[in-house]
Design an enzyme around this catalytic site. Structure first.
Site, mmCIF file in Angstrom:
data_model
loop_
_atom_site.group_PDB
_atom_site.id
_atom_site.type_symbol
_atom_site.label_atom_id
_atom_site.label_comp_id
_atom_site.label_asym_id
_atom_site.label_seq_id
_atom_site.Cartn_x
_atom_site.Cartn_y
_atom_site.Cartn_z
ATOM 1 C CG ASP A 33 -1.873 -1.168 1.213
ATOM 2 O OD1 ASP A 33 -2.418 -1.451 0.141
ATOM 3 O OD2 ASP A 33 -2.059 -1.796 2.270
ATOM 4 C CE LYS A 55 3.262 6.561 -4.712
ATOM 5 N NZ LYS A 55 4.680 6.847 -4.759
ATOM 6 C CG MET A 168 -8.632 4.703 8.170
ATOM 7 S SD MET A 168 -9.305 3.494 7.011
ATOM 8 C CE MET A 168 -10.086 2.338 8.133
HETATM 9 N N1 SAH Z 1 -4.435 -2.470 9.256
HETATM 10 C C1 SAH Z 1 -3.963 -1.247 9.830
HETATM 11 C C2 SAH Z 1 -5.003 -0.129 9.766
HETATM 12 C C3 SAH Z 1 -5.382 0.248 8.371
HETATM 13 S S1 SAH Z 1 -6.432 1.618 8.328
HETATM 14 C C4 SAH Z 1 -3.497 -1.489 11.263
HETATM 15 O O1 SAH Z 1 -3.746 -2.550 11.830
HETATM 16 O O2 SAH Z 1 -2.798 -0.616 11.802
HETATM 17 C C5 SAH Z 1 -5.267 2.940 8.169
HETATM 18 C C6 SAH Z 1 -5.359 3.828 9.364
HETATM 19 O O3 SAH Z 1 -4.543 3.312 10.407
HETATM 20 C C7 SAH Z 1 -4.853 5.219 9.148
HETATM 21 O O4 SAH Z 1 -5.828 6.042 8.557
HETATM 22 C C8 SAH Z 1 -4.547 5.644 10.561
HETATM 23 O O5 SAH Z 1 -5.719 5.961 11.262
HETATM 24 C C9 SAH Z 1 -4.006 4.376 11.134
HETATM 25 N N2 SAH Z 1 -2.535 4.327 10.997
HETATM 26 C C10 SAH Z 1 -1.826 3.457 10.280
HETATM 27 N N3 SAH Z 1 -0.492 3.708 10.414
HETATM 28 C C11 SAH Z 1 -0.396 4.758 11.244
HETATM 29 C C12 SAH Z 1 0.682 5.496 11.788
HETATM 30 N N4 SAH Z 1 1.954 5.172 11.480
HETATM 31 N N5 SAH Z 1 0.436 6.506 12.611
HETATM 32 C C13 SAH Z 1 -0.841 6.839 12.937
HETATM 33 N N6 SAH Z 1 -1.890 6.181 12.458
HETATM 34 C C14 SAH Z 1 -1.689 5.163 11.623
#
Ligand code: SAH
Length: 480
Positions: A33, A55, A168
């Site tokens: 991703d 992308k 999100m």
């Molecule tokens: N599967 C992922 C979540 C995917 S949804 C997990 O388990 O973490 C993507 C969302 O995760 C982003 O919009 C944000 O809210 C959060 N997120 C992912 N990486 C992040 C990071 N490094 N810092 C803050 N929020 C993050």
């Protein structure tokens, strides 16, 4: 073959699981991703095909297209890794991908990951549960208008009373806060929004629930709502070099050690390739010859790890060095030898060529000196004067690649640059000009510092002894 649905963790490459790193290391195809950290992608073999489905010219690739891609790649002979941020089954649509693979009869395995829902608050010093503050936590998406307006019972979450972790949720934060307050959460409930968590660019914003809507915030962020958000066991953002942008200018293979140390101190490191190590002008023919006959020399003098690697790669049998004495200038050189279980007979205290000459015994015999095409001739002259016959052989060449636009930008924005040799100064000047140096310039020793000064740079720190540790101390001193 098998498709591995792998959770990459929230960003810090250290949060990738051992199993994840293992399958990534054997991947032929990696489908990732937009948020994938380059340091995690670097765990895949250089030959692996990287496909960025976050992308594409018309925006992100649609989920059904990703599913089709997984099925078609999975049906081939290739080892396919579907790399997803955090955990693949936490809002990662990993479930849909597993379903598509199962339906198509393609074998798959799931490698769970550390989810940002827990790790990102942890890196901001916030425990998602805490005695007396929260006995549960809920992870909820704030992604779509639909989810915010209808699918999620925010009032019930407010009543449930534990920690609420919103992923999100940046775009709809105002409505989310509104609904939670309607459900009974106090306007003063602590909120922490952590952006780019676990990465060197992490930032944490702490506000009250009723201020969340007006607080400027950009994705990706994890929003924590509840009493625990008022706790601040901050540690990551307190690292001594946290958030500092440091340019390291070394040949790729060598930079990683310094980079690791800088990252441990919290720095954001940009490895800018200003030097590439290439075979000598003759393709290595002369070095081949002397390496095969290395047993005929009395001494070999190494002044760089590159020379050690070049020679060791050409020696047919380690025992051909049995009767040969070995000298090493600098820690990195001695360490490169040590990695082949060769303990240098002579490592000068002041680790430069001048002190090697000073400490070298009087005598006669043949000294092999494998070195870069261009270098100083202190050793030949000095040892010659002590009675030795020095044979110089070109072991490698340093070339200066044309910098990419992204590297130019990184250098412009950097807080500091580290120079570990005169040639790295030359490389930097060739690529970016002396005036392109950041305000903090730290050198590994007086010779390197002199080179930097004569190029027109203002040197702000010099290591006390020519070692990586000492160079980092000097950096800490100047940036503090
Ligand atoms: N599967 C992922 C979540 C995917 S949804 C997990 O388990 O973490 C993507 C969302 O995760 C982003 O919009 C944000 O809210 C959060 N997120 C992912 N990486 C992040 C990071 N490094 N810092 C803050 N929020 C993050």
């Amino acid at each position: 073959m098998t498709v591995y649905l792998v959770g990459a963790g929230p960003g810090d490459p250290g949060l990738m699981t051992l199993r994840g790193a293992e399958v990534l290391a054997k991947a032929d195809v990696v489908i990732h991703d937009r948020l994938a950290d380059p340091r995690v992608l670097a765990m895949a073999p250089a030959s692996a095909l990287l496909i960025d489905v976050g992308k594409s010219p018309g925006g992100p690739v649609r989920q059904d297209e990703i599913n089709d891609l997984l099925v078609s790649e999975g049906a081939s002979e290739a080892v396919v890794v579907r790399l997803k941020g955090g955990d693949p089954f936490v809002f990662g649509r990993g479930g849909e991908e597993a379903e598509a693979l199962a339906r198509a009869g393609v074998g798959f395995e799931v490698v769970p990951g550390i989810t940002s829902a827990i790790a990102v608050p942890a890196y901001a010093g916030i425990p998602v549960t805490h005695r007396g503050a929260a006995t549960s936590f809920t992870v909820v998406t704030g992604h779509s208008r639909h989810a915010v307006d209808r699918d999620t019972d925010w009032e019930a979450l407010a009543v449930a009373g534990g920690t609420i972790v919103v992923l999100m949720g940046v775009a709809h934060r105002a409505q989310i806060a509104e609904r939670l307050m309607l459900g009974g959460l106090d306007a003063s409930t602590p909120v922490a929004a952590v952006r780019w968590g676990t990465r060197p660019e992490q930032t944490t914003v702490r506000v009250r629930l009723d201020q969340l809507g007006q607080t400027p915030l950009d994705p990706p962020a994890t929003i924590v709502v509840g009493a625990v958000a008022g706790l601040d066991f901050s540690w990551f953002e307190r690292k001594p070099l946290f958030g500092r942008r440091v340019v390291v200018t070394r040949a790729r293979a060598q930079a990683s050690r310094v980079t690791k140390r800088l990252e441990d101190l919290g720095a954001r490191v940009f490895e800018v390739p200003t030097i590439a190590i290439e075979d000598p002008g003759d393709g290595g023919a002369a070095l081949d010859l002397v390496s095969k006959a290395i047993g005929g020399y009395d001494w070999v003098a190494f002044t760089s790890a590159n020379a050690v690697e070049a020679v060791m790669a050409r020696i047919p049998d380690a025992r051909s060095l049995a009767g040969v004495k070995v000298a090493a200038v600098g820690d990195a050189t001695a360490e490169a030898l040590a990695s082949y279980r060769i303990v240098a007979d002579l490592v000068p205290v002041r680790r430069d060529a001048e002190s090697l000459v000073d400490e070298w015994p009087q005598g006669s015999g043949r000294v092999l000196f494998p070195r870069a095409a261009a270098g100083r001739d202190i050793l030949e002259r000095g040892l010659g004067a002590k009675g030795w016959l020095v044979e110089v052989v070109e072991a490698y060449r340093t070339v200066h690649p044309e910098p990419e636009a992204a590297d130019r930008r990184r250098v412009r924005q950097a807080d500091a640059v580290l120079f570990s040799s005169s040639s790295s100064v030359d490389g930097f000047v060739q690529c970016f000009g002396a005036s392109g140096a950041p305000s903090c310039v730290v050198c590994i020793g007086p010779v390197t510092a002199a080179t930097a000064r004569s190029a027109g740079m203002q040197v702000t720190g010099v290591a006390r002894s020519a070692s990586v540790d000492s160079m980092l101390d000097a950096l800490l001193d100047t940036l503090a």
